[in-house]
Scaffold this motif. Structure first.
Motif, PDB file in Angstrom:
ATOM      1  N   SER A  66     146.174 -35.930  43.091  1.00 54.04           N
ATOM      2  CA  SER A  66     146.290 -37.140  42.267  1.00 54.04           C
ATOM      3  C   SER A  66     147.164 -38.109  42.971  1.00 54.04           C
ATOM      4  CB  SER A  66     147.275 -36.708  40.913  1.00 54.04           C
ATOM      5  OG  SER A  66     148.439 -36.457  41.357  1.00 54.04           O
ATOM      6  N   GLU A 115     137.689 -40.832  42.876  1.00 57.33           N
ATOM      7  CA  GLU A 115     137.947 -39.776  41.863  1.00 57.33           C
ATOM      8  C   GLU A 115     136.767 -38.767  41.905  1.00 57.33           C
ATOM      9  OE1 GLU A 115     139.397 -38.897  38.185  1.00 57.33           O
ATOM     10  OE2 GLU A 115     140.007 -40.121  39.522  1.00 57.33           O
ATOM     11  N   ARG A 118     137.915 -36.469  44.367  1.00 58.99           N
ATOM     12  CA  ARG A 118     139.160 -35.563  44.080  1.00 58.99           C
ATOM     13  C   ARG A 118     138.806 -34.519  42.908  1.00 58.99           C
ATOM     14  NH1 ARG A 118     142.557 -35.760  39.889  1.00 58.99           N
ATOM     15  NH2 ARG A 118     141.256 -37.111  38.489  1.00 58.99           N
TER      16      ARG A 118
END
Length: 794
Positions: A27, A33, A36
């Protein structure tokens, strides 16, 4: 058995909780994103494999681990991508392990992940974390539900697994799974909250940095204790001229022009004051002094109190304020120096600004600030029926300027004195056209109004008589030329004898005669009649609603007043012509012409009678001047008549000589000499002193047709035969014959009668005196005949 199961449970829970560590690490990473989520999916797969590698085998082919907890928590807090990646990996790995529990094991992975994603969809998807309240009871209940579903899956494969296996696994699943799920979910929930808090803080910090650096106002952050600058924004860099690296090496004293102690004192005052700012001067890198407003605030950065200082450059504002102050002073100076009163009101009509002139106009000791203008200024007009209040509100409501087109009356406040004023009211209208008050400009026009009235009077009146002039008369003639005013009578009059008075007594006396006639006309006419001086010696009278009969009564009044006049030079007389308009079709100017023609007819008919009256009046004035002169004129007339008879002249010539003797001193009436007015005086040498009387007599005789033939003889009767006489020093036969006779008769009468000049001389002595001047004063031939006549009669 249970001890080994608990150890396996604890290790599995710890492995599942390590998912939170990965969640926290990724995070804070700077990867996108999507990646991740991919890495988190790989972490789920790794942890799942580790969990499945550390299992407790309940029976052959049936293992106990935390896969359902891992997958349900992944679905709840990590989302679909990590769940799919982790789920696929665990399904494949379970198939590779094999055994009788392959199918139930695969379903465990899939269904537990689906349950987690379903919970996420309804509880976390598209919702802010702050708005979702997730309790431990909810997490525990959800874990229990997942456990029950897992038992149900095992029960579906009861034929393969056997009921003993189901009974063996059910109890750990019901008891251990919810505890593990609660611990793991709670741990990930905390990590999720920390993650979003970090994101929010990062966003806030980013937003703050954007605001800080992109602000149009300069900001400086400095240490509270030392005053060292630790951060500045772009506007501060632009304002002071330092680079960022230069700035953070500076101290506040480097940009201030006042001592540190004074700056700290002012700063503390600002912090304790509600407005929390001070106005001071700063210095830029190029040593330029600028005026600034400094706003202070306390902030905490990394647990340490700092000062945030906002700097607003007010140099331009200060200069503008100085200009405005200068303009304001000039404006006030102008307001208090102009001749007009100036009043500024606010939106409520109350006075905000008023100069001394306006205060003086309303006669108040103190300026009526905050008083309503409509109550202070008592203004009214007899023509404009609106009150001042109504005019003021009309200006405000309509947004239109009012300018008085006629003088209004203002009542002063202390003594109720009334003065005349002109004023204008202008609304104050900004761009939104709302009411912001009005400006009153007022001026005392009392003197001007009087002057205007005088000018108006002069423009419509004759300055000599005070009657209307021709301009006004013609205007009234047009105005009254209506059917309602019929019949309209017009009189035109011409003064008799004005030229005689002007020539005899001068134009000042002629003006007095004109004024006297004007007064007579005023007294003889009504207030509604229009009496005017037409020009020169002519007057006009407009008589509306007057018949010819009534108009004749006016003429009779005029004649009567003339006869009773106290004017002494001559009896005032004016020839009046009358004409009347009786029908609407008649042209008023034609009627005026008729009146003028009638006036000339009257003057022609009355002329001889009026002239004789004038001659009699002149003779009477001559007699009134001096008894001696009257007696002298009578005697000379008798001598002239006798001498004419002696010379055997015809009757006309004899009358000419007699009249010449009678009127030869007529010019004396214009000479205001005290000597003539003294009845006891007998000194006729004054005639030589008053040598102007022949010229005056000439003018008088020339002005009267009946005496006109005597004019030249009167003019030359003091000429001497040798040219030593007056007024033109004629000699010999240049002197008219009758004048030469008059010269002898005049002197003979003077020296023959009992008076101081004669000295009681005998006739012989008088003849001797005359003979001494023969050829000098007198015509020798005429003198000889005159002496012969005297001797023959003696």
């Amino acid at each position: 058995m249970y001890q080994e199961m608990v150890l396996s449970f604890v290790s599995n829970v710890l492995f599942v909780m390590s998912l939170g560590v990965f969640y926290s690490l990724f995070s804070h990473s700077k990867i996108s994103e999507f990646w991740r989520k991919v890495f988190m999916g790989l972490a789920v797969a790794l942890i799942g494999i580790i969990v499945m590698a550390n299992t407790y085998e309940l029976s052959e082919g049936m293992i106990f681990d935390m896969r359902p907890v891992l997958m349900s928590v992944s679905g709840m807090f990590l989302g679909i991508i990590p769940s799919i990646i982790g789920g696929i990996t665990l399904v494949v790995y379970r198939i590779i392990i094999g055994g009788i529990g392959v199918y139930p094991g695969v379903l465990w992975v899939i269904v537990s992940a689906a349950l987690g994603l379903l919970w996420r969809h309804y509880r976390l998807k598209n919702r802010k974390l702050e708005s979702v309240k997730i309790t431990l009871f909810e997490l525990y209940t959800f874990s229990v539900g997942v456990g029950l579903v897992m038992i149900f899956i095992i029960w579906l494969f009861r034929g393969t697994l056997g009921m003993d296996t189901i009974k063996t696994m059910s109890l750990p699943i019901i008891i251990i799974y919810p505890i593990g799920g609660l611990i793991s979910a709670r741990f990930l929930l905390v990590q999720r909250k920390n993650h979003f808090n970090s994101i929010r803080l990062a966003e806030q910090e980013k937003e703050y940095n954007n605001l800080f650096n992109k602000s149009n106002v300069a900001h400086i952050i400095f240490e509270r204790e030392t005053g060292h600058i630790i951060n500045v924004n772009t506007s501060a860099i632009d304002l002071y001229g330092y680079s960022y690296d230069e700035f953070i090496k500076l101290h506040l004293r480097d940009i201030n022009v006042i001592p540190d102690e004074e700056l700290i004192r002012l700063r503390d005052i600002a912090l304790n004051n509600s407005k929390n700012f001070i106005i001071t001067k700063n210095v830029t890198k190029d040593r330029k002094i600028i005026d600034v407003e400094l706003y202070y605030g306390l902030i905490v950065i990394k647990g340490k109190q700092m000062f945030s200082m906002t700097i607003i450059d007010i140099s331009k504002r200060i200069k503008q304020e100085e200009k405005l102050y200068d303009v304001d002073k000039k404006l006030h100076s102008t307001l208090h120096s102009v001749a007009e009163g100036i009043v500024l009101t606010g939106a409520n009509g109350n006075i905000e600004i008023i100069n001394e002139v306006a205060v003086g106009l309303i006669d108040m000791l103190q300026p009526p600030i905050n008083k309503n203008i409509c109550e202070i200024f008592r203004i009214y007009s007899s023509k404009d029926k609106r009150t001042f209040r109504e005019i003021y509100h009309s200006v405000i409501q309509n947004g239109e300027v009012f300018q008085s087109d006629d003088s209004f009356t203002l009542i002063k406040n202390r003594n109720n004195e009334e003065i005349f004023v002109d004023f204008s009211l202008s609304p104050i209208l900004p761009e939104d056209y709302t009411n912001h008050g009005a400006i009153l400009v007022i001026r005392d026009v009392t003197v001007e109004n009087e002057r205007r009235q005088k000018i108006n009077f002069i423009s419509q009146h004759d300055f000599l008589t005070g009657l209307y002039n021709r301009y006004h008369f013609e205007g009234e003639l047009k105005r009254l030329d209506t059917k309602r005013q019929l019949p309209i009578s017009l009189l035109i009059g011409d003064i008799n004898g004005l030229k005689l008075v002007n020539d005899t007594f001068g134009h000042l006396e002629g003006d007095r005669l004109i004024s006297e006639i004007g007064d007579i006309l005023k007294r003889a006419t009504r207030s509604e009649d229009i009496t005017a001086r037409w020009g020169g010696d002519e007057f006009t009278v407009l008589l509306p609603q007057t018949s010819p009969k009534d108009a004749m009564k006016v003429i009779e009044r005029i004649r009567d007043l003339c006869s009773k006049s106290r004017y002494k030079t001559i009896t005032p007389s004016i020839a009046m012509g009358l004409a009347t308009k009786t029908s609407e079709e008649e042209d008023i100017y034609s009627v005026l012409e008729q009146a003028e023609i009638a006036m000339y007819e009257v003057k022609k008919k009355q002329g001889k009678e009026m002239r004789q009256e004038l001659i009699d009046n002149l003779e009477a004035q001559l007699n009134d001047l001096s008894l001696s002169i009257s007696k002298h004129s009578h005697n000379v007339s008798t001598i002239m008549r006798n001498f004419g008879t002696y010379l055997e002249m015809n009757d006309k010539e004899i009358n000419n000589l007699a009249n010449l003797g009678k009127y030869h001193d007529i010019g004396m009436i214009a000479l205001d000499e005290p000597l003539f007015k003294n009845e006891n005086t007998e000194n006729f040498d004054v005639i030589d002193y008053t040598n102007k009387h022949p010229e005056v007599g000439f003018r008088i005789a020339s002005s009267i047709p009946e005496l006109n033939y005597l004019a030249n003889w009167i003019y030359t009767h003091h000429e001497r035969y040798d040219g030593s006489g007056f007024p033109d020093r004629l000699r010999g036969e240049e002197i008219p014959y009758y004048s030469r006779i008059l010269s002898i008769a005049n002197d003979y009468e003077i020296f023959s009668n009992d008076n101081k000049a004669a000295g009681n001389l005998s006739q012989e002595q008088v003849i001797e005196i005359l003979n001494d001047k023969k050829g000098i004063f007198y015509d020798p031939e005429i003198l000889d005949k005159f002496i012969k006549m005297l001797k023959e009669k003696s």
